[in-house]
Design a protein around this motif. Sequence first.
Motif, PDB file in Angstrom:
ATOM      1  N   LEU A  37      -6.137   7.742  22.545  1.00 24.00           N
ATOM      2  CA  LEU A  37      -4.704   7.922  22.739  1.00 24.00           C
ATOM      3  C   LEU A  37      -3.952   6.829  21.956  1.00 24.00           C
ATOM      4  CD1 LEU A  37      -2.621   9.597  24.380  1.00 24.00           C
ATOM      5  CD2 LEU A  37      -2.782   7.824  26.145  1.00 24.00           C
ATOM      6  N   TYR A  38      -3.013   7.202  21.163  1.00 24.77           N
ATOM      7  CA  TYR A  38      -2.210   6.293  20.326  1.00 24.77           C
ATOM      8  C   TYR A  38      -3.037   5.524  19.292  1.00 24.77           C
ATOM      9  CZ  TYR A  38       1.196   7.146  23.965  1.00 24.77           C
ATOM     10  OH  TYR A  38       2.019   7.748  24.857  1.00 24.77           O
ATOM     11  N   GLU A  39      -4.320   5.820  19.188  1.00 25.95           N
ATOM     12  CA  GLU A  39      -5.143   5.075  18.235  1.00 25.95           C
ATOM     13  C   GLU A  39      -4.659   5.320  16.809  1.00 25.95           C
ATOM     14  OE1 GLU A  39      -9.306   5.912  18.547  1.00 25.95           O
ATOM     15  OE2 GLU A  39      -9.793   4.424  17.014  1.00 25.95           O
ATOM     16  N   GLY A  40      -4.751   4.286  16.001  1.00 25.74           N
ATOM     17  CA  GLY A  40      -4.443   4.445  14.586  1.00 25.74           C
ATOM     18  C   GLY A  40      -2.964   4.412  14.253  1.00 25.74           C
ATOM     19  N   THR A  41      -2.120   4.671  15.244  1.00 27.66           N
ATOM     20  CA  THR A  41      -0.701   4.792  14.895  1.00 27.66           C
ATOM     21  C   THR A  41      -0.126   3.438  14.488  1.00 27.66           C
ATOM     22  OG1 THR A  41       0.000   4.531  17.166  1.00 27.66           O
ATOM     23  CG2 THR A  41      -0.329   6.774  16.418  1.00 27.66           C
ATOM     24  N   GLY A  42      -0.680   2.357  15.057  1.00 27.41           N
ATOM     25  CA  GLY A  42      -0.187   1.016  14.717  1.00 27.41           C
ATOM     26  C   GLY A  42      -0.428   0.689  13.250  1.00 27.41           C
ATOM     27  N   LEU A  43      -1.419   1.330  12.654  1.00 28.87           N
ATOM     28  CA  LEU A  43      -1.727   1.035  11.253  1.00 28.87           C
ATOM     29  C   LEU A  43      -0.874   1.876  10.302  1.00 28.87           C
ATOM     30  CD1 LEU A  43      -5.624   0.984  11.623  1.00 28.87           C
ATOM     31  CD2 LEU A  43      -4.122  -0.987  11.429  1.00 28.87           C
ATOM     32  N   GLN A  44      -0.072   2.775  10.882  1.00 27.51           N
ATOM     33  CA  GLN A  44       0.686   3.716  10.053  1.00 27.51           C
ATOM     34  C   GLN A  44       2.195   3.608  10.265  1.00 27.51           C
ATOM     35  OE1 GLN A  44      -0.779   6.166   8.007  1.00 27.51           O
ATOM     36  NE2 GLN A  44      -2.868   5.612   8.497  1.00 27.51           N
ATOM     37  N   GLY A  45       2.634   2.665  11.094  1.00 30.58           N
ATOM     38  CA  GLY A  45       4.073   2.547  11.386  1.00 30.58           C
ATOM     39  C   GLY A  45       4.860   2.202  10.128  1.00 30.58           C
ATOM     40  N   SER A  46       6.062   2.752  10.008  1.00 30.66           N
ATOM     41  CA  SER A  46       6.790   2.475   8.768  1.00 30.66           C
ATOM     42  C   SER A  46       8.186   1.915   9.034  1.00 30.66           C
ATOM     43  CB  SER A  46       6.872   3.726   7.899  1.00 30.66           C
ATOM     44  OG  SER A  46       7.535   4.722   8.595  1.00 30.66           O
ATOM     45  N   LEU A  47       8.775   1.392   7.978  1.00 30.39           N
ATOM     46  CA  LEU A  47      10.121   0.844   8.091  1.00 30.39           C
ATOM     47  C   LEU A  47      11.088   1.979   8.417  1.00 30.39           C
ATOM     48  CD1 LEU A  47      10.354  -1.479   4.936  1.00 30.39           C
ATOM     49  CD2 LEU A  47       9.329  -1.950   7.160  1.00 30.39           C
ATOM     50  N   PRO A  48      12.161   1.664   9.146  1.00 28.58           N
ATOM     51  CA  PRO A  48      13.143   2.713   9.435  1.00 28.58           C
ATOM     52  C   PRO A  48      13.884   3.162   8.170  1.00 28.58           C
ATOM     53  CG  PRO A  48      13.452   0.779  10.842  1.00 28.58           C
ATOM     54  CD  PRO A  48      12.480   0.384   9.782  1.00 28.58           C
ATOM     55  N   VAL A  49      14.437   4.352   8.249  1.00 31.72           N
ATOM     56  CA  VAL A  49      15.113   4.954   7.100  1.00 31.72           C
ATOM     57  C   VAL A  49      16.217   4.051   6.539  1.00 31.72           C
ATOM     58  CG1 VAL A  49      16.665   6.843   6.450  1.00 31.72           C
ATOM     59  CG2 VAL A  49      14.612   7.330   7.757  1.00 31.72           C
ATOM     60  N   HIS A  50      17.026   3.459   7.451  1.00 31.41           N
ATOM     61  CA  HIS A  50      18.159   2.691   6.918  1.00 31.41           C
ATOM     62  C   HIS A  50      17.701   1.423   6.196  1.00 31.41           C
ATOM     63  CE1 HIS A  50      17.491   1.395  11.075  1.00 31.41           C
ATOM     64  NE2 HIS A  50      17.872   0.201  10.680  1.00 31.41           N
ATOM     65  N   ILE A  51      16.473   0.961   6.483  1.00 27.01           N
ATOM     66  CA  ILE A  51      15.965  -0.204   5.746  1.00 27.01           C
ATOM     67  C   ILE A  51      15.525   0.241   4.344  1.00 27.01           C
ATOM     68  CG2 ILE A  51      14.221  -2.041   5.716  1.00 27.01           C
ATOM     69  CD1 ILE A  51      16.518  -2.268   7.832  1.00 27.01           C
ATOM     70  N   PHE A  52      14.887   1.392   4.277  1.00 27.15           N
ATOM     71  CA  PHE A  52      14.536   1.905   2.941  1.00 27.15           C
ATOM     72  C   PHE A  52      15.799   2.140   2.112  1.00 27.15           C
ATOM     73  CE2 PHE A  52      10.270   3.236   4.610  1.00 27.15           C
ATOM     74  CZ  PHE A  52       9.528   2.572   3.663  1.00 27.15           C
ATOM     75  N   GLU A  53      16.814   2.689   2.766  1.00 28.08           N
ATOM     76  CA  GLU A  53      18.076   2.930   2.029  1.00 28.08           C
ATOM     77  C   GLU A  53      18.612   1.605   1.489  1.00 28.08           C
ATOM     78  OE1 GLU A  53      19.714   6.812   4.557  1.00 28.08           O
ATOM     79  OE2 GLU A  53      20.510   4.820   5.001  1.00 28.08           O
ATOM     80  N   ALA A  54      18.571   0.575   2.340  1.00 30.59           N
ATOM     81  CA  ALA A  54      19.101  -0.730   1.921  1.00 30.59           C
ATOM     82  C   ALA A  54      18.232  -1.315   0.808  1.00 30.59           C
ATOM     83  CB  ALA A  54      19.147  -1.677   3.121  1.00 30.59           C
ATOM     84  N   LEU A  55      16.922  -1.173   0.922  1.00 28.76           N
ATOM     85  CA  LEU A  55      16.036  -1.733  -0.112  1.00 28.76           C
ATOM     86  C   LEU A  55      16.283  -1.060  -1.459  1.00 28.76           C
ATOM     87  CD1 LEU A  55      12.664  -1.999   1.874  1.00 28.76           C
ATOM     88  CD2 LEU A  55      14.159  -3.874   1.170  1.00 28.76           C
ATOM     89  N   HIS A  56      16.545   0.229  -1.397  1.00 26.93           N
ATOM     90  CA  HIS A  56      16.811   0.946  -2.648  1.00 26.93           C
ATOM     91  C   HIS A  56      18.160   0.511  -3.230  1.00 26.93           C
ATOM     92  CE1 HIS A  56      17.109   3.998  -5.648  1.00 26.93           C
ATOM     93  NE2 HIS A  56      18.169   4.524  -5.088  1.00 26.93           N
ATOM     94  N   ARG A  57      19.155   0.478  -2.355  1.00 26.33           N
ATOM     95  CA  ARG A  57      20.517   0.170  -2.816  1.00 26.33           C
ATOM     96  C   ARG A  57      20.621  -1.278  -3.324  1.00 26.33           C
ATOM     97  NH1 ARG A  57      22.738   0.883   1.780  1.00 26.33           N
ATOM     98  NH2 ARG A  57      23.311  -1.241   2.297  1.00 26.33           N
ATOM     99  N   LEU A  58      20.013  -2.201  -2.602  1.00 23.72           N
ATOM    100  CA  LEU A  58      20.225  -3.619  -2.905  1.00 23.72           C
ATOM    101  C   LEU A  58      19.226  -4.170  -3.918  1.00 23.72           C
ATOM    102  CD1 LEU A  58      20.684  -4.722   0.813  1.00 23.72           C
ATOM    103  CD2 LEU A  58      22.500  -4.441  -0.880  1.00 23.72           C
ATOM    104  N   PHE A  59      17.970  -3.678  -3.835  1.00 18.98           N
ATOM    105  CA  PHE A  59      16.929  -4.298  -4.654  1.00 18.98           C
ATOM    106  C   PHE A  59      16.239  -3.300  -5.584  1.00 18.98           C
ATOM    107  CE2 PHE A  59      17.273  -6.613  -0.605  1.00 18.98           C
ATOM    108  CZ  PHE A  59      17.629  -7.864  -1.084  1.00 18.98           C
TER     109      PHE A  59
END
Length: 658
Positions: free
Chosen positions: A437-459
Amino acid sequence: MANENHGSPREEASLLSHSPSTSNQSQPCSPKPIRLVQDLPEELVHAGWEKCWSRRENRPYYFNRFTNQSLWEMPVLGQHDVIIEIPVTPTGPSVPSSPSVPGTPTLKIWGTSPEDKQQAALLRPTEVYWDLDIQTNAVIKHRGPSEVLPPHPEVELLRSQLILKLRQHYRELCQQREGIEPPRESFNRWMLERKVVDKGSDPLLPSNCEPVVSPSMFREIMNDIPIRLSRIKFREEAKRLLFKYAEAARRLIESRSASPDSRKVVKWNVEDTFSWLRKDHSASKEDYMDRLEHLRRQCGPHVSAAAKDSVEGICSKIYHISLEYVKRIREKHLAILKENNIPEEGEAPEVEPRLVYCYPVRLAVSAPPMPNVEMHMENNVVCIRYKGEMVKVSRNYFSKLWLLYRYSCIDDSAFERFLPRVWCLLRRYQMMFGVGLYEGTGLQGSLPVHIFEALHRLFGVSFECFASPLNCYFRQYCSAFPDTDGYFGSRGPCLDFSPLSGSFEANPPFCEELMDAMVSHFEKLLESSPEPLSFIVFIPEWREPPTPALTRMEQSRFKRHQLVLPAFEHEYRSGSQHVCKKEEMHYKAVHNTAVIFLQNDPGFAKWGPTPERLQELSTAYRQSGRGHGSSSSSSSSSEAKDWDSGREQGPSREPHPT
Ligand SMILES: C[S@@+](CC[C@H](N)C(=O)[O-])C[C@H]1O[C@@H](n2cnc3c(N)ncnc32)[C@H](O)[C@@H]1O
């Protein structure tokens, strides 16, 4: 000569009425792009070219759905199948300006029958956690196709059965030899760690590793010997744990070969603990914990020395079983290729020394015909079944896979292999995750969408160094499995990917050896490229003890800045995002996250962490990811919304008029 489409203005480019192929449009399973009668040579079609109609110019043009390149003249194979071509000069490569503004992929043609409508609805995402329109700024040296064998459900089925058996062997060995349950995620991390050194042929199971004993598996088992020390809340638990530890340490030292000195030290400390436990009835939780820590320090090295051979034996046994399994899987794979007269080694085309924008992994060996897989919907979940084995993915992510496939796959324009390939992909990730149960999910967690948006926009970030087709935000990313994922846009494993230029985000799975190898890899790339190169790395800020990767990045000469995001004050997107409920989509990090900017000088000049940019990134982090999803402004979502209506959205991909 031909022009590329560099940001031509948005144009309503519905080609539907011009397309002689519209009579086929009601074929629900053939969501082909809008195109004219395809009188193109087979090789060009395979290389992603299609012939389209420009309403603006009233003449045909040629579009490459893989590179988004558009030409007025018929392309010449080998000359136009990459976005850019830059001869490598002795003075070093120059990097091109940004690639063309992304074009919306050609709209498929939907008819009006009920089946068509059902299909269209199935492929329309309702929540969007990605932006597949952002094009890459990652430049690489043109590389040949990969020798890894193409996926096949029959092979994947066997692989998954053997992996389940291997997991079971591991459990039994831990229980029988050490009297412990396998440490949580240790098998999953073992697979990740082994892949850092493996030179074998299987994409998932290791078979050619040096050393044979995995440092990560060894460390994790050892850490739980003689017992696993879980987090303690109450005094009584602490007392019980101290007692259990003392008993287990005594049992272990008596049952294994150990030096007389070791036996003496352990026995003495255990007796001392028992007598303290008998005497002291007023001890607090902290007293018990201090005593436990003391006992651990005294006995730990002796217990570890006594258990060493046996734990190494477990690691080595698991590795050798894996090696046997890899042989069986490969035999099956080769037999399927042989049945279909496909040579097991693909042709090795000459690779010209030129620079190109990165593109998905291509396989050298042709794909064999695929068996049938069945598909049905249960509420919002797509269920795909092969020989009774079911894999599931939410409808939303099914449509994401469809889009990625459409962008990236070049050998299946009719989408005939789409479903079997999705089955293989989901089965692979199911096996990588594990069965708990819940195994493996900790290794696959990702940044939230608004952080990706900021990384794209800013950097200028346009690429994830660690991802899967399920959790990627960008359509260009590295992933663990070139064979299953290449059709869905993967550029292959991060350590095999060597960009000369570009801006990257890296959120590696929490495997120490992989993170360490990542740092070595990034440093080598940063050292050797004169072009702008930037990696923004997100890793847990583990300090007790600090992970080598963190320490090395903190001391790196390429480090430009470091942020710390405090535990419980920032979120990740679930590692099970492709199957979980919306309310489970985000979770709070239980550890600090270190964000480290590694950049060479040109990278720093272009995408440097200026105070203003950092301020904006911090502001983005104060936002919660929970509000995100359908609100995303990605044009992929707007495209999705328009699928039914048959109108093409987004910027035109036609060439500029010459
Ligand atoms: C923590 S998740 C990252 C999620 C998301 N893409 C992000 O960047 O926030 C790590 C991902 O790395 C993938 N992965 C594992 N080994 C890899 C490798 N050698 N190269 C690239 N990706 C890998 C895992 O399957 C997983 O999807």
